[in-house]
Design a protein around this motif. Structure first.
Motif, PDB file in Angstrom:
ATOM      1  N   ALA A  33     -36.088  -7.607  46.374  1.00 18.39           N
ATOM      2  CA  ALA A  33     -35.254  -8.050  45.255  1.00 18.39           C
ATOM      3  C   ALA A  33     -34.170  -7.027  44.934  1.00 18.39           C
ATOM      4  CB  ALA A  33     -36.119  -8.313  44.027  1.00 18.39           C
ATOM      5  N   ALA A  34     -34.495  -5.731  45.035  1.00 16.94           N
ATOM      6  CA  ALA A  34     -33.510  -4.691  44.705  1.00 16.94           C
ATOM      7  C   ALA A  34     -32.301  -4.768  45.637  1.00 16.94           C
ATOM      8  CB  ALA A  34     -34.147  -3.309  44.771  1.00 16.94           C
ATOM      9  N   CYS A  35     -32.529  -4.913  46.935  1.00 20.11           N
ATOM     10  CA  CYS A  35     -31.416  -5.013  47.882  1.00 20.11           C
ATOM     11  C   CYS A  35     -30.695  -6.353  47.737  1.00 20.11           C
ATOM     12  CB  CYS A  35     -31.912  -4.839  49.319  1.00 20.11           C
ATOM     13  SG  CYS A  35     -32.397  -3.155  49.744  1.00 20.11           S
ATOM     14  N   ALA A  36     -31.474  -7.444  47.598  1.00 23.09           N
ATOM     15  CA  ALA A  36     -30.883  -8.785  47.486  1.00 23.09           C
ATOM     16  C   ALA A  36     -29.988  -8.894  46.266  1.00 23.09           C
ATOM     17  CB  ALA A  36     -31.984  -9.836  47.442  1.00 23.09           C
ATOM     18  N   ASP A  37     -30.471  -8.409  45.133  1.00 21.12           N
ATOM     19  CA  ASP A  37     -29.706  -8.529  43.895  1.00 21.12           C
ATOM     20  C   ASP A  37     -28.638  -7.446  43.767  1.00 21.12           C
ATOM     21  OD1 ASP A  37     -31.418 -10.631  43.314  1.00 21.12           O
ATOM     22  OD2 ASP A  37     -32.701  -9.431  42.011  1.00 21.12           O
ATOM     23  N   GLY A  38     -28.860  -6.315  44.423  1.00 22.74           N
ATOM     24  CA  GLY A  38     -27.937  -5.189  44.341  1.00 22.74           C
ATOM     25  C   GLY A  38     -26.822  -5.276  45.359  1.00 22.74           C
ATOM     26  N   VAL A  39     -26.942  -4.494  46.401  1.00 25.02           N
ATOM     27  CA  VAL A  39     -25.871  -4.364  47.391  1.00 25.02           C
ATOM     28  C   VAL A  39     -25.523  -5.687  48.085  1.00 25.02           C
ATOM     29  CG1 VAL A  39     -27.352  -3.646  49.333  1.00 25.02           C
ATOM     30  CG2 VAL A  39     -24.986  -2.866  49.217  1.00 25.02           C
ATOM     31  N   LEU A  40     -26.500  -6.583  48.247  1.00 22.44           N
ATOM     32  CA  LEU A  40     -26.225  -7.844  48.944  1.00 22.44           C
ATOM     33  C   LEU A  40     -25.681  -8.938  48.025  1.00 22.44           C
ATOM     34  CD1 LEU A  40     -29.337  -7.952  51.309  1.00 22.44           C
ATOM     35  CD2 LEU A  40     -27.009  -7.156  51.819  1.00 22.44           C
ATOM     36  N   GLN A  41     -25.782  -8.739  46.741  1.00 21.85           N
ATOM     37  CA  GLN A  41     -25.255  -9.674  45.743  1.00 21.85           C
ATOM     38  C   GLN A  41     -25.684 -11.125  45.991  1.00 21.85           C
ATOM     39  OE1 GLN A  41     -21.043  -9.055  45.200  1.00 21.85           O
ATOM     40  NE2 GLN A  41     -21.311  -6.861  45.029  1.00 21.85           N
ATOM     41  N   GLY A  42     -26.963 -11.303  46.393  1.00 20.17           N
ATOM     42  CA  GLY A  42     -27.524 -12.641  46.549  1.00 20.17           C
ATOM     43  C   GLY A  42     -27.153 -13.364  47.826  1.00 20.17           C
ATOM     44  N   ARG A  43     -26.519 -12.675  48.771  1.00 14.95           N
ATOM     45  CA  ARG A  43     -26.091 -13.290  50.036  1.00 14.95           C
ATOM     46  C   ARG A  43     -26.699 -12.561  51.226  1.00 14.95           C
ATOM     47  NH1 ARG A  43     -24.686 -18.273  49.442  1.00 14.95           N
ATOM     48  NH2 ARG A  43     -23.534 -18.486  47.522  1.00 14.95           N
ATOM     49  N   CYS A  44     -27.159 -13.327  52.201  1.00 12.05           N
ATOM     50  CA  CYS A  44     -27.717 -12.746  53.420  1.00 12.05           C
ATOM     51  C   CYS A  44     -26.591 -12.105  54.234  1.00 12.05           C
ATOM     52  CB  CYS A  44     -28.403 -13.837  54.241  1.00 12.05           C
ATOM     53  SG  CYS A  44     -29.029 -13.234  55.822  1.00 12.05           S
ATOM     54  N   PRO A  45     -26.774 -10.857  54.667  1.00 11.43           N
ATOM     55  CA  PRO A  45     -25.731 -10.204  55.445  1.00 11.43           C
ATOM     56  C   PRO A  45     -25.633 -10.741  56.873  1.00 11.43           C
ATOM     57  CG  PRO A  45     -27.634  -8.791  55.309  1.00 11.43           C
ATOM     58  CD  PRO A  45     -27.900  -9.967  54.411  1.00 11.43           C
ATOM     59  N   ASN A  46     -26.633 -11.492  57.302  1.00  7.96           N
ATOM     60  CA  ASN A  46     -26.649 -12.027  58.662  1.00  7.96           C
ATOM     61  C   ASN A  46     -25.956 -13.385  58.775  1.00  7.96           C
ATOM     62  OD1 ASN A  46     -28.268  -9.781  59.434  1.00  7.96           O
ATOM     63  ND2 ASN A  46     -30.040 -10.841  58.618  1.00  7.96           N
ATOM     64  N   CYS A  47     -26.196 -14.269  57.792  1.00 14.03           N
ATOM     65  CA  CYS A  47     -25.647 -15.629  57.869  1.00 14.03           C
ATOM     66  C   CYS A  47     -24.787 -16.001  56.665  1.00 14.03           C
ATOM     67  CB  CYS A  47     -26.782 -16.640  58.026  1.00 14.03           C
ATOM     68  SG  CYS A  47     -27.799 -16.855  56.544  1.00 14.03           S
ATOM     69  N   THR A  48     -24.712 -15.145  55.679  1.00 13.92           N
ATOM     70  CA  THR A  48     -24.018 -15.339  54.391  1.00 13.92           C
ATOM     71  C   THR A  48     -24.670 -16.402  53.516  1.00 13.92           C
ATOM     72  OG1 THR A  48     -22.302 -16.913  55.103  1.00 13.92           O
ATOM     73  CG2 THR A  48     -21.807 -14.563  55.358  1.00 13.92           C
ATOM     74  N   GLY A  49     -25.868 -16.849  53.895  1.00 12.89           N
ATOM     75  CA  GLY A  49     -26.591 -17.836  53.088  1.00 12.89           C
ATOM     76  C   GLY A  49     -27.152 -17.238  51.811  1.00 12.89           C
ATOM     77  N   GLU A  50     -27.546 -18.107  50.900  1.00 10.73           N
ATOM     78  CA  GLU A  50     -28.126 -17.708  49.620  1.00 10.73           C
ATOM     79  C   GLU A  50     -29.509 -17.093  49.824  1.00 10.73           C
ATOM     80  OE1 GLU A  50     -29.268 -19.858  45.381  1.00 10.73           O
ATOM     81  OE2 GLU A  50     -28.979 -21.086  47.170  1.00 10.73           O
ATOM     82  N   LEU A  51     -29.790 -16.028  49.096  1.00  9.00           N
ATOM     83  CA  LEU A  51     -31.115 -15.416  49.111  1.00  9.00           C
ATOM     84  C   LEU A  51     -31.890 -15.919  47.898  1.00  9.00           C
ATOM     85  CD1 LEU A  51     -30.138 -11.783  50.100  1.00  9.00           C
ATOM     86  CD2 LEU A  51     -31.245 -13.496  51.542  1.00  9.00           C
ATOM     87  N   VAL A  52     -33.080 -16.445  48.153  1.00  4.41           N
ATOM     88  CA  VAL A  52     -33.931 -17.000  47.098  1.00  4.41           C
ATOM     89  C   VAL A  52     -35.318 -16.375  47.177  1.00  4.41           C
ATOM     90  CG1 VAL A  52     -32.675 -19.192  47.022  1.00  4.41           C
ATOM     91  CG2 VAL A  52     -34.651 -18.956  48.524  1.00  4.41           C
ATOM     92  N   ARG A  53     -36.099 -16.503  46.105  1.00  2.00           N
ATOM     93  CA  ARG A  53     -37.453 -15.954  46.072  1.00  2.00           C
ATOM     94  C   ARG A  53     -38.300 -16.631  47.138  1.00  2.00           C
ATOM     95  NH1 ARG A  53     -42.302 -17.125  43.502  1.00  2.00           N
ATOM     96  NH2 ARG A  53     -43.546 -15.293  43.064  1.00  2.00           N
ATOM     97  N   ARG A  54     -39.000 -15.816  47.914  1.00  2.96           N
ATOM     98  CA  ARG A  54     -39.879 -16.349  48.954  1.00  2.96           C
ATOM     99  C   ARG A  54     -41.141 -16.916  48.306  1.00  2.96           C
ATOM    100  NH1 ARG A  54     -42.214 -12.052  53.037  1.00  2.96           N
ATOM    101  NH2 ARG A  54     -43.596 -11.657  51.292  1.00  2.96           N
ATOM    102  N   PRO A  55     -41.565 -18.127  48.697  1.00  5.62           N
ATOM    103  CA  PRO A  55     -42.795 -18.665  48.125  1.00  5.62           C
ATOM    104  C   PRO A  55     -44.007 -17.846  48.566  1.00  5.62           C
ATOM    105  CG  PRO A  55     -41.821 -20.230  49.684  1.00  5.62           C
ATOM    106  CD  PRO A  55     -40.936 -19.026  49.626  1.00  5.62           C
ATOM    107  N   VAL A  56     -45.039 -17.888  47.748  1.00  4.70           N
ATOM    108  CA  VAL A  56     -46.285 -17.174  48.047  1.00  4.70           C
ATOM    109  C   VAL A  56     -47.265 -18.155  48.685  1.00  4.70           C
ATOM    110  CG1 VAL A  56     -48.254 -15.991  46.999  1.00  4.70           C
ATOM    111  CG2 VAL A  56     -45.944 -15.525  46.185  1.00  4.70           C
ATOM    112  N   ARG A  57     -47.819 -17.763  49.827  1.00  3.30           N
ATOM    113  CA  ARG A  57     -48.846 -18.578  50.475  1.00  3.30           C
ATOM    114  C   ARG A  57     -50.195 -18.241  49.845  1.00  3.30           C
ATOM    115  NH1 ARG A  57     -48.272 -18.021  56.493  1.00  3.30           N
ATOM    116  NH2 ARG A  57     -46.456 -19.256  55.970  1.00  3.30           N
TER     117      ARG A  57
END
Length: 81
Positions: A33-57
């Motif tokens: 969450a720190a990297c996703a919300d911080g330096v990545l600003q909610g975007r994947c650096p690989n595909c530029t897609g939205e980063l969302v909370r991963r579901p828990v199995r």
């Protein structure tokens, strides 16, 4: 089925299967969450897609479908994104 990757691709922080701090894109690139919300600003650096909370199995399902143990970490971290 989601791989549930074990760590942040940017900083290497451990993200166990039950972590509420894991963020993923539609390709399952995984970040804390720190990297996703911080330096990545909610975007994947690989595909530029939205980063969302991963579901828990649920724990009982992890017995039959365990999380991945393969660690994928960018050598230069998030700064290279």
């Amino acid at each position: 089925m989601l791989e549930l990757r074990p760590c942040c691709e940017c900083c290497g922080t451990d993200l166990p299967p039950a972590s509420a701090e894991a963020r993923i894109c539609s390709y399952e690139c995984t970040f804390c969450a720190a990297c996703a919300d911080g330096v990545l600003q909610g975007r994947c650096p690989n595909c530029t897609g939205e980063l969302v909370r991963r579901p828990v199995r649920p724990a009982e399902k992890l017995l039959k479908h365990p999380a991945s143990t393969v660690r994928k970490v960018k050598p230069a971290g998030c700064a290279a994104a």
